[in-house]
Design a protein around this motif. Structure first.
Motif, PDB file in Angstrom:
ATOM      1  N   TYR A  32       0.853  -1.215   0.000  1.00  0.00           N
ATOM      2  CA  TYR A  32       0.000   0.000   0.000  1.00  0.00           C
ATOM      3  C   TYR A  32       0.880   1.253   0.000  1.00  0.00           C
ATOM      4  O   TYR A  32       0.583   2.235  -0.686  1.00  0.00           O
ATOM      5  CB  TYR A  32      -0.883  -0.077   1.240  1.00  0.00           C
ATOM      6  CG  TYR A  32      -1.926   0.996   1.415  1.00  0.00           C
ATOM      7  CD1 TYR A  32      -3.037   1.085   0.585  1.00  0.00           C
ATOM      8  CD2 TYR A  32      -1.824   1.907   2.462  1.00  0.00           C
ATOM      9  CE1 TYR A  32      -4.007   2.051   0.783  1.00  0.00           C
ATOM     10  CE2 TYR A  32      -2.799   2.867   2.678  1.00  0.00           C
ATOM     11  CZ  TYR A  32      -3.889   2.936   1.836  1.00  0.00           C
ATOM     12  OH  TYR A  32      -4.848   3.889   2.043  1.00  0.00           O
ATOM     13  N   ASN A  66      -8.751   6.517  -1.091  1.00  0.00           N
ATOM     14  CA  ASN A  66      -9.014   6.019   0.263  1.00  0.00           C
ATOM     15  C   ASN A  66      -8.404   6.951   1.307  1.00  0.00           C
ATOM     16  O   ASN A  66      -9.009   7.240   2.340  1.00  0.00           O
ATOM     17  CB  ASN A  66      -8.437   4.604   0.401  1.00  0.00           C
ATOM     18  CG  ASN A  66      -8.781   3.969   1.724  1.00  0.00           C
ATOM     19  OD1 ASN A  66      -9.941   3.911   2.110  1.00  0.00           O
ATOM     20  ND2 ASN A  66      -7.766   3.516   2.443  1.00  0.00           N
ATOM     21  N   ARG A  67      -7.198   7.443   1.041  1.00  0.00           N
ATOM     22  CA  ARG A  67      -6.568   8.389   1.987  1.00  0.00           C
ATOM     23  C   ARG A  67      -7.371   9.696   2.051  1.00  0.00           C
ATOM     24  O   ARG A  67      -7.516  10.300   3.123  1.00  0.00           O
ATOM     25  CB  ARG A  67      -5.122   8.693   1.578  1.00  0.00           C
ATOM     26  CG  ARG A  67      -4.156   7.559   1.749  1.00  0.00           C
ATOM     27  CD  ARG A  67      -4.025   7.036   3.159  1.00  0.00           C
ATOM     28  NE  ARG A  67      -3.645   8.035   4.144  1.00  0.00           N
ATOM     29  CZ  ARG A  67      -3.463   7.776   5.440  1.00  0.00           C
ATOM     30  NH1 ARG A  67      -3.646   6.541   5.907  1.00  0.00           N
ATOM     31  NH2 ARG A  67      -3.124   8.726   6.282  1.00  0.00           N
ATOM     32  N   GLY A  89      -5.531  -0.799  11.960  1.00  0.00           N
ATOM     33  CA  GLY A  89      -5.004  -1.016  10.607  1.00  0.00           C
ATOM     34  C   GLY A  89      -4.443   0.289  10.081  1.00  0.00           C
ATOM     35  O   GLY A  89      -4.759   0.735   8.978  1.00  0.00           O
ATOM     36  N   ASP A 115      -1.938  -1.695  14.773  1.00  0.00           N
ATOM     37  CA  ASP A 115      -1.587  -2.453  13.570  1.00  0.00           C
ATOM     38  C   ASP A 115      -0.869  -3.723  14.039  1.00  0.00           C
ATOM     39  O   ASP A 115      -0.284  -3.738  15.122  1.00  0.00           O
ATOM     40  CB  ASP A 115      -0.677  -1.643  12.646  1.00  0.00           C
ATOM     41  CG  ASP A 115      -0.796  -2.071  11.182  1.00  0.00           C
ATOM     42  OD1 ASP A 115      -1.380  -1.313  10.372  1.00  0.00           O
ATOM     43  OD2 ASP A 115      -0.300  -3.168  10.838  1.00  0.00           O
ATOM     44  N   LEU A 143      -6.500  -7.271  14.683  1.00  0.00           N
ATOM     45  CA  LEU A 143      -7.924  -6.912  14.714  1.00  0.00           C
ATOM     46  C   LEU A 143      -8.783  -8.064  15.230  1.00  0.00           C
ATOM     47  O   LEU A 143      -9.849  -7.845  15.818  1.00  0.00           O
ATOM     48  CB  LEU A 143      -8.375  -6.488  13.304  1.00  0.00           C
ATOM     49  CG  LEU A 143      -9.861  -6.235  13.081  1.00  0.00           C
ATOM     50  CD1 LEU A 143     -10.386  -5.134  14.015  1.00  0.00           C
ATOM     51  CD2 LEU A 143     -10.119  -5.851  11.625  1.00  0.00           C
ATOM     52  N   MET A 168     -10.125   1.459   8.204  1.00  0.00           N
ATOM     53  CA  MET A 168      -9.957   1.861   6.811  1.00  0.00           C
ATOM     54  C   MET A 168      -9.119   0.823   6.068  1.00  0.00           C
ATOM     55  O   MET A 168      -7.939   0.619   6.378  1.00  0.00           O
ATOM     56  CB  MET A 168      -9.257   3.223   6.736  1.00  0.00           C
ATOM     57  CG  MET A 168     -10.033   4.336   7.400  1.00  0.00           C
ATOM     58  SD  MET A 168     -11.624   4.590   6.538  1.00  0.00           S
ATOM     59  CE  MET A 168     -12.199   6.069   7.357  1.00  0.00           C
TER      60      MET A 168
HETATM   61  C1  LIG Z   1      -4.264  -1.291   3.180  1.00  0.00           C
HETATM   62  S1  LIG Z   1      -3.498  -0.768   4.674  1.00  0.00           S
HETATM   63  C2  LIG Z   1      -4.584   0.568   5.138  1.00  0.00           C
HETATM   64  C3  LIG Z   1      -3.892   1.639   5.972  1.00  0.00           C
HETATM   65  C4  LIG Z   1      -4.780   2.776   6.437  1.00  0.00           C
HETATM   66  N1  LIG Z   1      -5.839   2.298   7.322  1.00  0.00           N
HETATM   67  C5  LIG Z   1      -5.390   3.517   5.290  1.00  0.00           C
HETATM   68  O1  LIG Z   1      -6.579   3.290   5.005  1.00  0.00           O
HETATM   69  O2  LIG Z   1      -4.732   4.312   4.652  1.00  0.00           O
HETATM   70  C6  LIG Z   1      -4.006  -2.084   5.800  1.00  0.00           C
HETATM   71  C7  LIG Z   1      -3.290  -2.051   7.135  1.00  0.00           C
HETATM   72  O3  LIG Z   1      -3.955  -2.960   8.004  1.00  0.00           O
HETATM   73  C8  LIG Z   1      -2.991  -3.741   8.694  1.00  0.00           C
HETATM   74  N2  LIG Z   1      -3.601  -5.035   9.009  1.00  0.00           N
HETATM   75  C9  LIG Z   1      -3.957  -6.028   8.153  1.00  0.00           C
HETATM   76  N3  LIG Z   1      -4.526  -7.045   8.816  1.00  0.00           N
HETATM   77  C10 LIG Z   1      -4.525  -6.703  10.130  1.00  0.00           C
HETATM   78  C11 LIG Z   1      -4.990  -7.344  11.312  1.00  0.00           C
HETATM   79  N4  LIG Z   1      -5.579  -8.549  11.254  1.00  0.00           N
HETATM   80  N5  LIG Z   1      -4.832  -6.698  12.488  1.00  0.00           N
HETATM   81  C12 LIG Z   1      -4.246  -5.479  12.546  1.00  0.00           C
HETATM   82  N6  LIG Z   1      -3.792  -4.819  11.470  1.00  0.00           N
HETATM   83  C13 LIG Z   1      -3.925  -5.426  10.264  1.00  0.00           C
HETATM   84  C14 LIG Z   1      -1.830  -3.861   7.752  1.00  0.00           C
HETATM   85  O4  LIG Z   1      -0.618  -4.160   8.419  1.00  0.00           O
HETATM   86  C15 LIG Z   1      -1.826  -2.491   7.097  1.00  0.00           C
HETATM   87  O5  LIG Z   1      -1.027  -1.593   7.804  1.00  0.00           O
END
Ligand SMILES: C[S@@+](CC[C@H](N)C(=O)[O-])C[C@H]1O[C@@H](n2cnc3c(N)ncnc32)[C@H](O)[C@@H]1O
Length: 276
Positions: A32, A66-67, A89, A115, A143, A168
């Motif tokens: 990402y 998305n941002r 996340g 995260d 999560l 998000m």
């Molecule tokens: C696509 S990025 C989105 C980042 C930010 N929320 C945004 O929308 O710009 C997804 C993030 O979720 C985290 N992530 C994925 N699965 C997760 C989980 N099960 N628990 C916690 N974090 C998780 C990833 O490490 C990553 O940093």
């Protein structure tokens, strides 16, 4: 250009511990980051990100949309009186992180970031630059473990006051077997009336063929599997909550501030809802 080892400064930022992370396999936080034009990614991440771009060229604009959605959502929530945010996340810090948007408008805002990727932990210093009157903190947690997240967040957030829970572009990493609906129910059960759920989720039913091909490629190359969902599969996440206008829409359609934002291609369902 990213180096193949964690820069010393990043390791030093890791809240005292030296995080270790595998650079040989693509991880979503770094994939990402590549789509957003960042430098915190490695060869495996770039290869996966490029494979995704080949399947769905608009993924880059979709990630940026998305941002922009996140920025508008936090702006809206502050205007609605929210001063507490649980951002699960978080991703590698970039422009307009949640605390920066919130504290620009309301310096007393309190933000907890969560995260499960150690690479995000390594960058946590950039997330912990709170205003003196507000607070930011970081929890390394999954999560799927709502109990751990809620217990950790209680050190910084007052669960007697409204909290915005932000998810998000993360729920696609929970399969149906992980019971993502139950996870949200558990989180929302612990926040008081007047709290909000804000989320975005990659769509299975916008640019369906390209999104299906992108999901297939990411699932071959990325450590975190993805499950994209349709409008009717994302809508139940808001069950029992009151969606604010304009409801759950493709994210550029959610209160765009400029014509360019409104016109951006994207394939993400997004919405904001209030707990009655
Ligand atoms: C696509 S990025 C989105 C980042 C930010 N929320 C945004 O929308 O710009 C997804 C993030 O979720 C985290 N992530 C994925 N699965 C997760 C989980 N099960 N628990 C916690 N974090 C998780 C990833 O490490 C990553 O940093």
């Amino acid at each position: 250009m990213a180096s193949e080892a964690a820069p010393a400064s990043d390791v030093a930022a890791g809240l005292g511990a030296a995080p270790t992370f595998d650079t040989s396999v693509a991880h979503v936080a770094r994939v990402y980051n590549y789509w957003l034009g960042g430098k915190d990614n490695f060869a495996a991440d770039r290869a996966a990100a490029e494979q995704a771009i080949a399947a769905f060229p608009d993924i880059v604009l979709s990630a940026r949309a998305n941002r922009a959605f996140l920025r508008r959502v936090v702006t809206y929530l502050v205007s609605a009186g929210v001063r507490q945010f649980l951002d699960i996340g978080t991703g590698i810090p970039t422009a307009n992180n949640t605390h920066e948007v919130a504290q620009r408008l309301a310096p007393e805002s309190r933000i907890v970031y969560v995260d499960n990727d150690p690479v995000v932990l390594a960058h946590a210093r950039a997330l912990l630059t709170s205003t003196p009157s507000g607070a930011t903190s970081y929890i390394e947690a999954d999560l799927r473990n709502a109990r751990q997240i809620l217990a950790g967040a209680a050190d910084t957030l007052d669960f007697g006051q409204p909290i915005a829970i932000m998810l998000m572009a993360i729920l696609q990493h929970l399969s149906d077997d992980d019971d993502p609906y139950g996870v949200i129910t558990s989180l929302m059960a612990e926040v008081p009336a007047g709290s909000y759920l804000a989320l975005s989720h990659p769509a299975r039913d916008i640019h369906a063929a390209e999104m299906a091909e992108m999901a297939k490629r990411l699932n071959q190359m990325m450590a975190e599997a993805v499950t994209f969902r349709s409008h009717s599969e994302v809508a139940p996440f808001f069950s029992g909550l009151e969606l604010v206008q304009p409801g759950m829409v493709n994210v550029p359609d959610w209160r765009p501030e400029t014509a360019d934002e409104a016109a951006s291609p994207a394939a993400l369902w997004g919405g904001v809802a209030r707990k009655p």
